[in-house]
Design a protein around this motif. Structure first.
Motif, mmCIF file in Angstrom:
data_model
loop_
_atom_site.group_PDB
_atom_site.id
_atom_site.type_symbol
_atom_site.label_atom_id
_atom_site.label_comp_id
_atom_site.label_asym_id
_atom_site.label_seq_id
_atom_site.Cartn_x
_atom_site.Cartn_y
_atom_site.Cartn_z
ATOM 1 N N PRO A 123 0.816 -1.226 0.000
ATOM 2 C CA PRO A 123 0.000 0.000 0.000
ATOM 3 C C PRO A 123 0.847 1.272 0.000
ATOM 4 C CG PRO A 123 -0.912 -1.601 1.524
ATOM 5 C CD PRO A 123 0.413 -2.144 1.079
ATOM 6 N N ASN A 124 1.904 1.300 0.798
ATOM 7 C CA ASN A 124 2.774 2.473 0.823
ATOM 8 C C ASN A 124 3.508 2.651 -0.501
ATOM 9 O OD1 ASN A 124 2.097 3.150 3.468
ATOM 10 N ND2 ASN A 124 3.754 1.937 4.348
ATOM 11 N N LEU A 125 3.929 1.536 -1.083
ATOM 12 C CA LEU A 125 4.613 1.597 -2.367
ATOM 13 C C LEU A 125 3.680 2.119 -3.457
ATOM 14 C CD1 LEU A 125 6.598 -1.769 -2.251
ATOM 15 C CD2 LEU A 125 7.563 0.540 -2.166
ATOM 16 N N GLU A 126 2.438 1.670 -3.436
ATOM 17 C CA GLU A 126 1.468 2.136 -4.429
ATOM 18 C C GLU A 126 1.218 3.634 -4.299
ATOM 19 O OE1 GLU A 126 -1.328 -1.764 -5.356
ATOM 20 O OE2 GLU A 126 -1.808 -0.506 -3.629
ATOM 21 N N ALA A 127 1.154 4.123 -3.057
ATOM 22 C CA ALA A 127 0.949 5.557 -2.841
ATOM 23 C C ALA A 127 2.140 6.356 -3.373
ATOM 24 C CB ALA A 127 0.733 5.839 -1.360
ATOM 25 N N THR A 128 3.348 5.849 -3.124
ATOM 26 C CA THR A 128 4.552 6.516 -3.623
ATOM 27 C C THR A 128 4.581 6.497 -5.140
ATOM 28 O OG1 THR A 128 5.810 5.900 -1.645
ATOM 29 C CG2 THR A 128 7.074 6.490 -3.612
ATOM 30 N N LEU A 129 4.254 5.345 -5.721
ATOM 31 C CA LEU A 129 4.257 5.209 -7.172
ATOM 32 C C LEU A 129 3.265 6.182 -7.804
ATOM 33 C CD1 LEU A 129 5.358 3.660 -9.636
ATOM 34 C CD2 LEU A 129 3.474 2.050 -9.349
ATOM 35 N N PHE A 130 2.101 6.318 -7.204
ATOM 36 C CA PHE A 130 1.089 7.230 -7.752
ATOM 37 C C PHE A 130 1.579 8.676 -7.705
ATOM 38 C CE2 PHE A 130 -2.810 9.847 -7.152
ATOM 39 C CZ PHE A 130 -3.359 9.634 -8.412
ATOM 40 N N ALA A 131 2.220 9.069 -6.594
ATOM 41 C CA ALA A 131 2.738 10.430 -6.475
ATOM 42 C C ALA A 131 3.819 10.696 -7.525
ATOM 43 C CB ALA A 131 3.304 10.653 -5.069
ATOM 44 N N ASP A 144 10.306 15.551 -27.331
ATOM 45 C CA ASP A 144 9.931 14.240 -27.865
ATOM 46 C C ASP A 144 10.472 13.117 -26.981
ATOM 47 O OD1 ASP A 144 8.592 15.370 -29.983
ATOM 48 O OD2 ASP A 144 10.287 15.200 -31.375
ATOM 49 N N PHE A 145 11.618 13.353 -26.359
ATOM 50 C CA PHE A 145 12.256 12.340 -25.522
ATOM 51 C C PHE A 145 11.329 11.881 -24.398
ATOM 52 C CE2 PHE A 145 15.192 10.916 -22.165
ATOM 53 C CZ PHE A 145 16.091 10.136 -22.889
ATOM 54 N N PHE A 146 10.494 12.796 -23.868
ATOM 55 C CA PHE A 146 9.613 12.462 -22.745
ATOM 56 C C PHE A 146 8.127 12.549 -23.106
ATOM 57 C CE2 PHE A 146 13.407 14.030 -20.321
ATOM 58 C CZ PHE A 146 13.670 12.858 -19.617
ATOM 59 N N LYS A 147 7.801 12.841 -24.329
ATOM 60 C CA LYS A 147 6.415 13.135 -24.685
ATOM 61 C C LYS A 147 5.517 11.902 -24.588
ATOM 62 C CE LYS A 147 3.803 15.952 -27.931
ATOM 63 N NZ LYS A 147 3.508 16.914 -26.850
ATOM 64 N N VAL A 148 4.342 12.115 -24.000
ATOM 65 C CA VAL A 148 3.318 11.066 -23.929
ATOM 66 C C VAL A 148 2.658 10.956 -25.292
ATOM 67 C CG1 VAL A 148 1.091 10.460 -22.915
ATOM 68 C CG2 VAL A 148 2.913 11.372 -21.460
ATOM 69 N N SER A 149 2.573 9.740 -25.807
ATOM 70 C CA SER A 149 2.024 9.555 -27.152
ATOM 71 C C SER A 149 0.507 9.724 -27.194
ATOM 72 C CB SER A 149 2.404 8.171 -27.687
ATOM 73 O OG SER A 149 1.939 7.149 -26.820
ATOM 74 N N ASP A 150 -0.184 9.347 -26.118
ATOM 75 C CA ASP A 150 -1.642 9.434 -26.082
ATOM 76 C C ASP A 150 -2.078 9.971 -24.723
ATOM 77 O OD1 ASP A 150 -4.347 9.245 -26.274
ATOM 78 O OD2 ASP A 150 -4.422 7.076 -26.622
ATOM 79 N N PRO A 151 -2.291 11.279 -24.591
ATOM 80 C CA PRO A 151 -2.654 11.875 -23.301
ATOM 81 C C PRO A 151 -4.012 11.422 -22.775
ATOM 82 C CG PRO A 151 -1.929 13.551 -24.877
ATOM 83 C CD PRO A 151 -2.146 12.280 -25.646
ATOM 84 N N SER A 152 -4.829 10.772 -23.603
ATOM 85 C CA SER A 152 -6.180 10.394 -23.184
ATOM 86 C C SER A 152 -6.205 9.140 -22.314
ATOM 87 C CB SER A 152 -7.073 10.186 -24.409
ATOM 88 O OG SER A 152 -6.650 9.056 -25.164
ATOM 89 N N VAL A 153 -5.122 8.349 -22.322
ATOM 90 C CA VAL A 153 -5.101 7.120 -21.533
ATOM 91 C C VAL A 153 -4.756 7.444 -20.082
ATOM 92 C CG1 VAL A 153 -4.468 5.743 -23.549
ATOM 93 C CG2 VAL A 153 -2.672 6.643 -22.059
ATOM 94 N N ASN A 154 -4.929 6.447 -19.185
ATOM 95 C CA ASN A 154 -4.622 6.716 -17.785
ATOM 96 C C ASN A 154 -3.119 6.933 -17.593
ATOM 97 O OD1 ASN A 154 -3.196 4.225 -17.149
ATOM 98 N ND2 ASN A 154 -5.182 3.199 -17.167
ATOM 99 N N ILE A 155 -2.767 7.452 -16.417
ATOM 100 C CA ILE A 155 -1.391 7.896 -16.185
ATOM 101 C C ILE A 155 -0.386 6.771 -16.381
ATOM 102 C CG2 ILE A 155 0.203 8.725 -14.409
ATOM 103 C CD1 ILE A 155 -1.997 10.452 -13.300
ATOM 104 N N SER A 156 -0.662 5.609 -15.810
ATOM 105 C CA SER A 156 0.299 4.500 -15.896
ATOM 106 C C SER A 156 0.539 4.082 -17.343
ATOM 107 C CB SER A 156 -0.200 3.302 -15.081
ATOM 108 O OG SER A 156 -0.236 3.614 -13.706
ATOM 109 N N LYS A 157 -0.532 3.978 -18.115
ATOM 110 C CA LYS A 157 -0.381 3.576 -19.519
ATOM 111 C C LYS A 157 0.332 4.657 -20.323
ATOM 112 C CE LYS A 157 -4.229 0.302 -19.876
ATOM 113 N NZ LYS A 157 -5.510 -0.023 -20.570
#
Length: 354
Positions: A123-131, A144-157
């Motif tokens: 649980p603590n790890l998940e909270a850290t990962l989310f932050a 481009d090096f860091f650009k998200v290809s599809d901003p509509s998907v959830n954060i993890s994807k």
């Protein structure tokens, strides 16, 4: 403007300072910038075993006064960030790389397997990962090096769609969750800003992790929960302004802007958001060269304030000061030149005071 043939006694609240008056242009300080270290220069610094023959301090001064060509910035950063011993041979550096990579993998696997196996820490790890993910997904999206290809998907994807964002998430998660360097501190907003240029430069997750570790060992107090680290840094900037420009100091005091909250972001993320991204690594090599001081970032902060001196003296509201200080990108070459001159000027003033 500063009149340098007069003295001024100012009670700054830090004690009385007898200083050269700050009402005219200071006498010029001799500053000479050199050409960047290029591939040919860098190759000439080594003997047949790949050991540096150029003295450490001389290399630091070369980096400070001229910077590095992008083709040699990566290995030079490894020296500046403590990854390579200054006396190491090429073979020893390869061994160091391998050992660090193995240790990084060990740290990374610890938190990963704890999450996969539903360990009590999950649980603590998940909270850290989310932050971490909330910060990472917004980091340097203009590149481009860091650009998200599809901003509509959830954060993890969104993060998993870009290998570099995934590595940025992993190194931050490893540092905060399972390495002995960051577990006691945890993740704090702003760390992604410090890690991303290092990953961009190194193009290697392990190397970026160890560079970030070195950086945080030096500046982790800025992220302390009680704020003591930042209070100390801002306090030093305040004292430097009092010494170098007591009129500006007195004005900031008069309008209740001496908390210097306008400098908070500058110091916390080492000016990451105050310059174009292409200028951040040259600025950081200037800071981490440690050629003349371990506090070059503080002189940069004071210089950025002095660059806005005329405007700041006209302001009557600390909110105006904050907006002005955070509202513009700065010129790299001018900042490097002026900050070194400011350091020398500060030393001259302090020497004159005995």
């Amino acid at each position: 403007d500063i009149v340098w043939n007069e003295t001024l006694v100012v009670d700054t609240g830090l004690g009385e300072f007898e200083l050269l008056s700050t009402d005219s242009t200071p006498p010029p300080v001799a500053i000479k910038r050199l050409d960047p270290i290029d591939v040919t220069d860098f190759a000439s610094f080594f003997d047949g075993e790949g050991r540096l023959v150029l003295p450490e301090q001389e290399l630091r001064e070369r980096v400070f006064r001229g910077g590095c060509d992008r083709m040699v910035r990566k290995p030079i950063f490894k020296y500046l960030m403590g990854l390579y011993p200054w006396s190491s041979t090429k073979e020893q550096r390869l061994e160091h790389d391998q050992q660090r990579r193995q240790l990084y993998t060990k740290f990374k696997n610890q938190w990963y397997y704890q999450m996969v196996k539903n360990a009590p820490e999950k649980p603590n790890l998940e909270a850290t990962l989310f932050a971490i993910e909330k910060d990472v997904v917004r980091t340097d999206q203009h590149l481009d090096f860091f650009k998200v290809s599809d901003p509509s998907v959830n954060i993890s994807k969104a993060i998993e769609s870009n290998r570099n964002l995934l590595q940025l998430r992993s190194l931050l998660m490893t540092w905060t969750s399972s390495s002995p360097f960051g577990k006691h501190l945890g993740f704090v907003q702003g760390m992604a800003d410090l890690a991303s240029p290092l990953l961009y430069l190194m193009e290697d997750e392990s190397d970026a992790f160890w560079c970030f570790t070195h950086m945080m060992e030096r500046f982790k107090h800025n992220f302390s929960i009680d704020g003591t680290g930042m209070k100390q840094q801002l306090g030093l900037i305040k004292k430097m302004i009092a010494v170098l420009d007591p009129i500006l100091y007195a004005h900031l005091d008069h309008i209740n802007a001496l908390d210097l909250f306008c400098c908070f972001r500058w110091v916390l993320v080492l000016f990451k958001r105050e310059f174009q991204f292409k200028d951040i690594l040259p600025l950081w090599e200037f800071i981490f060269s440690d050629a003349l001081t371990l506090d070059m970032h503080l002189f940069i902060a004071v210089q950025l304030m002095l660059d806005k001196r005329t405007l700041l003296l006209e302001m009557q509201d600390p909110e105006q000061v904050l907006k002005e200080c955070l509202g513009h990108e700065h010129n790299l070459e001018k900042t490097l030149f002026d900050s070194e001159a400011l350091l020398k000027r500060f030393r001259d003033v302090m020497h004159a005071r005995g």
